[in-house]
Write a protein that holds these residues in place. Structure first.
Motif, short mmCIF file in Angstrom:
data_model
loop_
_atom_site.label_atom_id
_atom_site.label_comp_id
_atom_site.label_asym_id
_atom_site.label_seq_id
_atom_site.Cartn_x
_atom_site.Cartn_y
_atom_site.Cartn_z
N ASN A 391 0.91 -0.94 0.33
CA ASN A 391 -0.06 0.03 -0.12
C ASN A 391 0.56 1.46 -0.03
OD1 ASN A 391 -2.74 -0.98 -0.35
ND2 ASN A 391 -2.70 -1.78 1.85
N ASN A 392 2.00 0.94 -0.09
CA ASN A 392 3.08 1.93 -0.03
C ASN A 392 3.80 2.78 -1.67
OD1 ASN A 392 5.43 4.15 -0.43
ND2 ASN A 392 6.22 3.13 2.23
N GLY A 393 2.81 3.28 -2.03
CA GLY A 393 3.36 3.97 -3.68
C GLY A 393 4.39 4.44 -4.18
N ALA A 394 5.28 4.58 -3.53
CA ALA A 394 6.37 4.74 -2.74
C ALA A 394 7.41 3.37 -3.45
CB ALA A 394 7.27 6.01 -2.84
N LYS A 395 7.04 2.56 -2.67
CA LYS A 395 7.81 1.23 -2.43
C LYS A 395 7.24 0.35 -3.92
CE LYS A 395 7.79 -1.40 1.29
NZ LYS A 395 6.97 -2.11 2.89
N ALA A 396 5.99 0.87 -4.21
CA ALA A 396 6.24 -0.56 -5.62
C ALA A 396 6.79 0.22 -6.68
CB ALA A 396 4.23 -0.10 -5.68
N LEU A 397 6.72 1.71 -6.21
CA LEU A 397 7.26 2.17 -7.38
C LEU A 397 9.39 1.74 -7.96
CD1 LEU A 397 6.29 4.96 -8.71
CD2 LEU A 397 6.22 3.30 -10.01
N ARG A 398 9.49 1.68 -6.48
CA ARG A 398 11.09 1.42 -6.86
C ARG A 398 11.16 0.14 -7.01
NH1 ARG A 398 11.04 4.54 -1.39
NH2 ARG A 398 10.52 2.45 -0.48
N VAL A 399 10.60 -0.64 -6.19
CA VAL A 399 10.39 -2.27 -6.80
C VAL A 399 9.79 -3.19 -8.04
CG1 VAL A 399 10.05 -4.32 -5.98
CG2 VAL A 399 9.87 -3.14 -4.13
N ALA A 400 8.92 -2.04 -8.69
CA ALA A 400 9.16 -2.09 -10.49
C ALA A 400 9.77 -2.08 -11.12
CB ALA A 400 7.32 -1.37 -10.49
N ARG A 401 11.07 -0.98 -10.50
CA ARG A 401 12.19 -0.30 -11.14
C ARG A 401 13.37 -1.14 -11.34
NH1 ARG A 401 11.69 4.98 -13.60
NH2 ARG A 401 14.08 3.80 -14.77
N GLY A 402 12.81 -1.90 -9.82
CA GLY A 402 14.46 -2.79 -9.53
C GLY A 402 14.44 -4.11 -9.85
N VAL A 403 12.74 -4.48 -9.52
CA VAL A 403 12.88 -6.21 -10.44
C VAL A 403 12.85 -6.03 -12.27
CG1 VAL A 403 11.08 -7.73 -10.71
CG2 VAL A 403 11.33 -6.03 -8.86
N GLU A 404 14.25 -7.20 -11.94
CA GLU A 404 14.78 -7.38 -13.88
C GLU A 404 13.40 -7.93 -14.56
OE1 GLU A 404 19.14 -7.28 -13.20
OE2 GLU A 404 18.39 -9.11 -13.40
N SER A 405 11.63 -7.22 -15.44
CA SER A 405 10.80 -8.11 -15.83
C SER A 405 10.46 -6.76 -16.47
CB SER A 405 10.07 -8.84 -14.83
OG SER A 405 9.30 -9.16 -14.96
N GLY A 406 9.91 -7.93 -17.70
CA GLY A 406 9.38 -6.84 -18.63
C GLY A 406 7.62 -6.71 -18.81
N ASN A 407 7.47 -7.63 -17.17
CA ASN A 407 5.77 -7.06 -16.85
C ASN A 407 5.36 -7.49 -15.66
OD1 ASN A 407 4.41 -7.26 -20.74
ND2 ASN A 407 5.96 -9.09 -19.82
N LEU A 408 5.71 -5.76 -15.09
CA LEU A 408 4.59 -6.59 -13.63
C LEU A 408 3.44 -5.79 -13.90
CD1 LEU A 408 8.16 -4.94 -13.37
CD2 LEU A 408 7.64 -7.01 -11.90
#
Ligand code: NAD
Length: 454
Positions: A391-408
């Motif tokens: 539920n933490n938007g900034a964390k969601a974005l940080r993790v999304a940028r950190g995960v090496e994957s094409g579709n999150l």
């Protein structure tokens, strides 16, 4: 005479029909027809090509129920999924029907003249499709290819050819000229390899295992053949303690057991923050036990059987009873059934965390903090899909940028939307399908300079 290959239903284990198993000569002859058809298809006016694709879409739409029932019988998909899949072909055809008339080049400022670019159709395209999603995966290839002015030879998987054959017939009925869209049934080793190695086929779109995909890439190299690869996955469903754990647990089974786990985007690793583990597991158990594995013809069914007996054996080989946290239920008797199974893994090097099982098995593993979650998610040779629950938007974005994957996806399990690009990092693939730029993969960019100072 053309040999025949039996098609078996995974629900009843009985023969449905037999389809041609083409030999190499027959495949070469079909490619020759495709080359000839391209000469005229590439010259069809963009508006007329668009109209034909719209006709094709509307005929598929009229046949959604027929196609869906074929897929239930041939692939064991649930009727609800199969309708969605047929409808996806309609949507993808309609979406790319809008593109022939918008296949713009550019005018680039240069000294001494005018510079313009054209997007030229690449030629004959070979599309090789796996058995897990026969309709959508075919459509993601043939719709933009045809829209770009390419002709198509499509090879369905040996075990699931029926909907592709029906789609080819609907294409003809919709007015596509003869041989513009052909479906060539038969084995990967013969029909597939012939398509891959024939220099007249200018591009391969392959979806399937990483093992075969890498072989195909190597075989495309001598002809510098263009290739798009959509391969395996081992996607992570990363669940933080600050997320809505009820929702995360309620949706986790669908994210991995949909299509009986035979989904390249299956979130087959659940990464749960250590401090939420004790609360999360009972919630997950409840939703897994409620996940309905039954006759896929029933409207309420959420999961059908596996595709073949051999595949069921392979999936079963991953289950060590001592690691089973809990299981759902599955029918017994005829059909290649396998119950939804949850493993609790503490050894991070365990093969269930690295190998694509492609069945209804999910491995749950804990992580310490955000950095550990990203490291664990990335500890894979694959990088196709994945989810992040917080539920933490900034964390969601940080993790999304950190995960090496094409579709999150964040707080959801969406992977494939035809409006957006789809494809993998690392060994999950090469190139992208779908989305606004799909035609780039079926065209060559040509640059023309016109001297205005002559
Ligand atoms: P597969 O690689 O065994 O076969 C895929 C297709 O390739 C089939 O049509 C097969 O006949 C053909 N083929 C086999 N050998 C060939 C050869 N030597 N030359 C040319 N063609 C050949 O894969 P599968 O078992 O049908 O499908 C499961 C795999 O597909 C999984 O690994 C899954 O992750 C992957 N997949 C990926 C995506 C994605 O978009 N990334 C989507 C669906 C499936």
């Amino acid at each position: 005479m053309t040999a025949l290959h039996d098609v078996i239903s995974p629900i009843t284990e009985k023969k449905i029909t037999a389809v041609p198993a083409l030999n190499a000569e027959e495949t070469v002859a079909a490619i020759a027809k495709s080359v000839k058809a391209w000469e005229t298809w590439k010259k069809v006016a963009p508006g007329d090509r668009a109209k034909l694709l719209r006709n094709f879409a509307s005929l598929v739409e009229k046949n959604i129920e027929v196609l869906a029932k074929l897929e239930v019988e041939n692939a064991g998909h649930t009727i609800g999924n199969a309708r969605w899949e047929a409808n996806n072909v309609v949507n993808v055809l309609n979406y790319y029907a809008g593109s022939p008339e918008r296949l713009f080049g550019r005018q680039i400022p240069v000294p001494g003249g005018v510079d313009i670019t054209f997007r030229e159709p690449i030629g004959v395209v070979g599309i090789i499709v796996p058995w897990n999603f026969p309709m959508p995966i075919a459509g993601w290839g043939f719709a933009p290819a045809l829209a770009a002015g390419c002709t198509v030879v499509l090879k369905p998987a040996e075990v699931t050819p029926l909907t592709a054959m029906k789609l080819a017939q609907l294409g003809l009925e919709a007015g596509l000229p003869e041989n513009v869209f052909q479906v060539l049934t038969g084995s990967g080793r013969i029909v597939g390899e012939t398509i891959v190695q024939d220099p007249r086929v200018r591009k391969i779109v392959f979806t399937g295992s990483t093992e075969i995909g890498t072989q195909i890439m190597a075989k495309c190299a001598p002809n510098v053949k263009r290739v798009t690869l959509e391969l395996g996955g081992k996607s992570a469903n990363v669940i933080f303690a600050d997320s809505d754990l009820e929702k995360a647990a309620a949706s986790a089974p669908g994210a991995v057991f949909d299509n009986a786990g035979q989904d390249c985007c299956a979130r087959s690793r659940i990464l749960i923050e250590k401090k939420a583990f004790d609360k999360f597991m009972p919630l997950l158990e409840q939703s897994v036990k409620a996940f309905k594995c039954a006759d896929p013809n029933l409207e309420t069914t959420e999961m059908g059987p596996l595709i073949t007996s051999a595949h069921r054996d392979k999936v079963a080989s991953y289950v060590e009873e001592s690691l089973v946290a809990f299981r759902g239920t599955a029918p017994s008797g005829a059909g290649f059934w396998f119950p939804p199974t949850v493993l609790h893994i503490t050894d991070r090097k365990h093969k269930s965390l690295s190998e694509e099982i492609f069945g209804p098995i999910v491995s749950v593993v804990t992580f310490e903090d955000e950095a550990d979650a990203i490291a664990l998610a990335n500890d894979s040779e694959f990088g196709l899909s994945g989810s992040i629950w917080t539920n933490n938007g900034a964390k969601a974005l940080r993790v999304a940028r950190g995960v090496e994957s094409g579709n999150l996806s964040v707080n959801s399990h969406s992977s494939v939307r035809y409006w957006t690009p789809f494809g993998g990092f690392k060994k999950s693939g090469l190139g992208r399908e779908l989305g606004p730029d799909a035609l780039n993969a079926f065209t060559e960019e040509k640059n023309v300079f016109i001297n205005t100072e002559i």
